[in-house]
Design a protein around this motif. Structure first.
Motif, PDB file in Angstrom:
ATOM      1  N   ALA A 145       0.851  -1.198   0.000  1.00 15.79           N
ATOM      2  CA  ALA A 145       0.000   0.000   0.000  1.00 15.79           C
ATOM      3  C   ALA A 145       0.879   1.238   0.000  1.00 15.79           C
TER       4      ALA A 145
ATOM      5  N   THR B 193      -3.412 -11.983   1.702  1.00 13.68           N
ATOM      6  CA  THR B 193      -4.282 -11.328   0.715  1.00 13.68           C
ATOM      7  C   THR B 193      -4.337  -9.815   0.917  1.00 13.68           C
ATOM      8  N   LEU B 194      -3.749  -9.338   2.014  1.00 12.04           N
ATOM      9  CA  LEU B 194      -3.793  -7.913   2.353  1.00 12.04           C
ATOM     10  C   LEU B 194      -2.511  -7.210   1.901  1.00 12.04           C
TER      11      LEU B 194
ATOM     12  N   VAL C 226     -11.388  -5.501   8.613  1.00 10.03           N
ATOM     13  CA  VAL C 226     -12.405  -6.325   7.953  1.00 10.03           C
ATOM     14  C   VAL C 226     -12.016  -7.795   7.966  1.00 10.03           C
ATOM     15  N   LYS C 227     -10.713  -8.070   7.900  1.00 10.96           N
ATOM     16  CA  LYS C 227     -10.220  -9.450   7.873  1.00 10.96           C
ATOM     17  C   LYS C 227      -9.902  -9.997   9.265  1.00 10.96           C
TER      18      LYS C 227
ATOM     19  N   VAL D 241      -3.766   1.122   5.839  1.00 13.85           N
ATOM     20  CA  VAL D 241      -4.242  -0.262   5.690  1.00 13.85           C
ATOM     21  C   VAL D 241      -5.207  -0.703   6.779  1.00 13.85           C
TER      22      VAL D 241
ATOM     23  N   GLN E 143      -2.515   0.360  -4.293  1.00 11.26           N
ATOM     24  CA  GLN E 143      -1.785  -0.877  -4.066  1.00 11.26           C
ATOM     25  C   GLN E 143      -0.955  -1.216  -5.300  1.00 11.26           C
TER      26      GLN E 143
ATOM     27  N   ASP F 293      -8.234  -0.185   7.861  1.00  7.39           N
ATOM     28  CA  ASP F 293      -9.613  -0.588   7.579  1.00  7.39           C
ATOM     29  C   ASP F 293      -9.651  -1.939   6.864  1.00  7.39           C
ATOM     30  N   LEU F 294      -8.732  -2.152   5.933  1.00  7.41           N
ATOM     31  CA  LEU F 294      -8.665  -3.427   5.219  1.00  7.41           C
ATOM     32  C   LEU F 294      -8.349  -4.568   6.178  1.00  7.41           C
ATOM     33  N   TYR F 295      -7.434  -4.326   7.119  1.00  7.62           N
ATOM     34  CA  TYR F 295      -7.051  -5.352   8.087  1.00  7.62           C
ATOM     35  C   TYR F 295      -8.187  -5.654   9.055  1.00  7.62           C
TER      36      TYR F 295
END
Length: 414
Positions: free
Chosen positions: A125, A197-198, A168-169, A162, A135, A164-166
């Motif tokens: 990122a 995948t992040l 969610v996972k 990053v 990305q 928010d992406l993390y």
């Protein structure tokens, strides 16, 4: 002629002996200075309890418990109290990886993507000056060596670019401060497969970034050995060394030996931490499925001291060999140049290193160590033949104990 030669050899030998460095030894008469300083942290309510252990040449020269293991329950701290050691787990997992390297099952150049498919093509990122994040593909594959040295670009996923992406996972902000997985009802490899995948926050090899690196290594140990990480560490490290109290989850019958977690408040005083990821954690009643190689172990000062003594001696202790001296030397020698610090601290393959005297309080050049999120810390100083372990349970920790404790020990040398 022969007499002259013997005389010359004797003279040279005497000269070398005179130049030999003085062997510093721990002076018990200086121990009260340590006692008073550590007790002061307890008496001023900066920390609930402390266990301190120091060995020199493998012999205990200082071992004491101060304060409370659980103040609310009325339990005093004892030298066999059990602590969450968080990132001190990394040293054992790194040792497990190096064992697999030494037996030829793995190489430092092994690409992580050959073992964890989601790491075959990773992304990074990148935020521009306006904060817009895009990305981009990683410029090269991540290797085992990158993970051991924390140069893979993998953080704990709490950066704005990053987070928010993390979340969610189920990682980053969703995992306490990012590193906590004890409450997950899944294996560490399932979690690390999702991590791949992040996007990460730096290109491999370009920066020193502290994060999930050693958790990924824990998954690699499982993949390569065919064993769960807890079983591998037990069978290849802790059981051979007699470390009976080092494990990922505590048997319920030993619940009262686990020290409670406290937090530093705005006034620098300790208060009891809540339940959950940012407090007591699920180390007794949790799902017992996630063996986090970067932050999951529990241990005692004595147990951890035995492991460190094996490292001080080049990988062997009491007839038990964990690693070769060359492997330990590699782990405890700076492998990252100035990426970790430009002021004389480096990072090897599992340990922070001291590259010059004065870079880390009074530590000798060649000393190595690290610590954990709950405030615990350790140091191995081969020159002075010392192993130091300081255990507390304070998160967040606003005290300066981590810096003060080694100085208290070094002042006792003569």
């Amino acid at each position: 002629m022969r007499t002259t030669t013997f005389a010359l050899v004797a003279l040279l030998g005497a000269g070398l002996a005179a130049q030999a460095p003085h062997q510093l030894t721990f002076d018990p008469a200086r121990a009260p200075i340590i006692d008073r300083a550590l007790q002061r942290y307890v008496d001023t309510d900066k920390v609930a309890g402390i266990v301190a252990l120091v060995t020199q040449n493998g012999k205990v020269v200082y071992e004491k418990a101060f304060g409370w293991s659980d103040k609310e329950a009325g339990r005093r701290m004892t030298t066999d109290s059990i602590f969450r050691i968080a990132s001190q787990t990394k040293a054992l997992t790194s040792t497990a990886v190096m064992q697999l390297v030494e037996e030829g099952s793995l190489a430092l150049t092994t690409r992580v993507g050959t073992l964890i498919p989601s790491f075959a093509q990773t992304k990074v990122a990148i935020a521009n000056e306006r904060g817009v994040v895009r990305q981009v593909p990683a410029q090269r594959p991540i290797t085992v060596r990158d993970l051991l040295s924390h140069t893979a670009g993998i953080s704990y996923g709490t950066e704005p670019s990053v987070r928010d992406l993390y979340e969610v996972k189920g990682l980053g902000p969703a995992a306490g401060a990012g590193w906590y997985t004890a409450d997950k009802d899944e294996t560490i490899c399932e979690t690390m497969e999702r991590l791949g995948t992040l996007p990460f926050v730096a290109q491999p090899g370009e920066s020193w970034v502290y994060g999930y690196n050693t958790d990924v290594l824990g998954c690699i140990v499982e993949k390569v050995s065919g064993m769960p990480l807890d079983a591998y560490i037990r069978d290849h490290i802790t059981a051979p060394l007699g470390m009976r109290d080092t494990q990922f989850f505590l048997p319920p019958a030993q619940r009262d030996r686990l020290a409670a977690v406290y937090s530093s408040n705005a006034d620098g005083k300790y208060v009891r931490a809540p339940e959950g990821a940012r407090g007591q954690g699920a180390y007794v009643d949790g799902p017992r499925k996630s063996f986090a190689g970067g932050a999951g172990l529990l241990s005692t000062a004595r147990d951890y001291g035995r492991f460190l003594e094996s490292m001080r001696l080049g990988g062997s202790l009491d007839g038990v060999r964990l690693l070769s001296p060359r492997a330990v030397q590699l782990m405890s020698t700076n492998q990252v140049g100035t990426l970790h610090s430009p002021t004389g601290l480096g990072f090897g393959l599992g340990f922070e290193t001291v590259d010059r005297f004065g870079a880390n309080t009074l530590s000798s050049e060649g000393a190595f160590g690290w610590g954990g999120a709950y405030g615990s810390s350790y140091r191995v100083d081969p020159e002075t033949r010392l192993v130091m372990v300081m255990m507390i349970q304070l998160m967040p920790n606003t005290t300066d104990l981590g810096q003060v404790f080694p100085t208290l020990i070094y002042q006792a040398l003569r």
